[in-house]
Design a protein around this motif. Sequence first.
Motif, short mmCIF file in Angstrom:
data_model
loop_
_atom_site.label_atom_id
_atom_site.label_comp_id
_atom_site.label_asym_id
_atom_site.label_seq_id
_atom_site.Cartn_x
_atom_site.Cartn_y
_atom_site.Cartn_z
N THR A 213 -4.30 13.33 -6.75
CA THR A 213 -4.99 12.17 -7.31
C THR A 213 -6.11 11.70 -6.40
O THR A 213 -5.90 11.42 -5.22
CB THR A 213 -4.01 11.01 -7.54
N TYR A 214 -7.30 11.62 -6.96
CA TYR A 214 -8.42 10.97 -6.30
C TYR A 214 -8.45 9.51 -6.72
O TYR A 214 -8.39 9.20 -7.92
CB TYR A 214 -9.75 11.60 -6.71
N THR A 215 -8.51 8.61 -5.77
CA THR A 215 -8.55 7.19 -6.07
C THR A 215 -9.96 6.64 -5.85
O THR A 215 -10.74 7.21 -5.08
CB THR A 215 -7.57 6.39 -5.20
N SER B 192 -2.79 11.86 -2.38
CA SER B 192 -3.95 11.18 -2.94
C SER B 192 -4.97 10.92 -1.84
O SER B 192 -4.63 10.92 -0.65
CB SER B 192 -3.55 9.85 -3.61
N ALA B 193 -6.22 10.71 -2.23
CA ALA B 193 -7.29 10.41 -1.27
C ALA B 193 -8.44 9.79 -2.04
O ALA B 193 -8.51 9.87 -3.27
CB ALA B 193 -7.74 11.68 -0.54
N MET C 9 -4.87 3.74 2.27
CA MET C 9 -3.89 3.85 1.20
C MET C 9 -3.14 5.17 1.24
O MET C 9 -2.26 5.42 0.40
CB MET C 9 -4.57 3.70 -0.17
N ASN C 10 -3.48 6.06 2.18
CA ASN C 10 -2.81 7.36 2.24
C ASN C 10 -2.49 7.80 3.67
O ASN C 10 -2.20 8.97 3.91
CB ASN C 10 -3.65 8.43 1.55
N LYS C 11 -2.58 6.89 4.62
CA LYS C 11 -2.28 7.14 6.02
C LYS C 11 -3.35 7.96 6.74
O LYS C 11 -3.22 8.26 7.92
CB LYS C 11 -0.93 7.85 6.21
N ASP D 72 -2.35 0.02 -6.61
CA ASP D 72 -1.05 -0.62 -6.85
C ASP D 72 0.08 0.40 -6.89
O ASP D 72 1.25 0.03 -6.85
CB ASP D 72 -1.05 -1.40 -8.18
N ASN D 73 -0.25 1.69 -6.94
CA ASN D 73 0.80 2.69 -7.06
C ASN D 73 1.02 3.48 -5.77
O ASN D 73 1.75 4.45 -5.76
CB ASN D 73 0.48 3.66 -8.20
N HIS D 74 0.37 3.11 -4.69
CA HIS D 74 0.57 3.80 -3.42
C HIS D 74 0.87 2.78 -2.31
O HIS D 74 0.51 2.98 -1.16
CB HIS D 74 -0.67 4.61 -3.05
N ALA D 75 1.52 1.69 -2.71
CA ALA D 75 1.77 0.62 -1.75
C ALA D 75 2.62 1.08 -0.57
O ALA D 75 2.48 0.57 0.54
CB ALA D 75 2.45 -0.56 -2.45
N ASP D 76 3.49 2.06 -0.78
CA ASP D 76 4.36 2.53 0.30
C ASP D 76 3.59 3.33 1.35
O ASP D 76 4.10 3.57 2.45
CB ASP D 76 5.50 3.37 -0.26
N LEU D 77 2.35 3.73 1.03
CA LEU D 77 1.54 4.49 1.98
C LEU D 77 0.50 3.62 2.68
O LEU D 77 -0.27 4.13 3.50
CB LEU D 77 0.82 5.64 1.25
N LEU D 78 0.47 2.34 2.38
CA LEU D 78 -0.52 1.44 2.99
C LEU D 78 -0.32 1.35 4.50
O LEU D 78 0.80 1.14 4.97
CB LEU D 78 -0.43 0.05 2.39
#
Length: 260
Positions: free
Chosen positions: A152-154, A71-72, A228-230, A184-190
């Motif tokens: 996914t584009y955020t 995502s980005a 949110m995507n490193k 809220d769905n990419h919290a592990d990449l924060l």
Amino acid sequence: MLSLANVLNDTLLQCKSPPSSYIGPVHFKLLLKTILSTPPQEIWNEFNDTAFKAIFTYVAAPRIASLTPSSAIAAGETALELHGYFGKEKPMIRFISRTNPSLITYGVTEYHSSSRVLVRLPQSPDGNMGGTVTVEASNNGQDFPSEGMSFTYTESMWVKGFDPRIVPEYSGVSLVIFGENFGDNHADLLRCKVGEDVMTAFWVGPNVSSCHIPNHLPVGNYSVSLSMNKKDFSLAPHQLHVRPSITVVGAFPMYGPSFG
């Protein structure tokens, strides 16, 4: 194998290459069909033009096996890494909106090897709100596979600030970062970035996250940003000030009346 051609104009014909299990160059010829009425029959006349090298090459279709990140932000410009099979030349990569397939954007590709390419993401075909797209690869700019990878584009994230703004040196304290569209769905990449140090951030809410600053930070001013995507970092409008630690060496007076 025969493939019927369409006449586009006086100097241009168009035909589709038939399916082939063979990978490599093949010769092709241009034939003109003549229909005779007496007796009824079809005659194919071959054009012999020695100046034209009638060779078409079948190659293995490119295939995307994985992509990073998944995502980005909708604004684009992120470096997207693709792995799979891409042949000997850089492929064309396109992004198709899932909600409206007529909306298509194309990325600028950087070829590294037959199994790895980098793509500079274009802006989301769905606009600033983002959305899910299908990523497809082509080795000739015309033929794209029927299947592609999901991406996914955020909505673009915005960091408004953080607290505290002033901390003692070598403290490793926690920063609370606030803004908009933290997802809220990419919290592990924060990820939180303080100066040049990148560390894991913790999702608190769609507009709040936190992270512990490095405990080795000396006195100075440091930029603070969140991703949110490193890869895509949103910069806070002000810097973190690290001040010298307070050292208590004494107090005066050391006694006084009981009424305060």
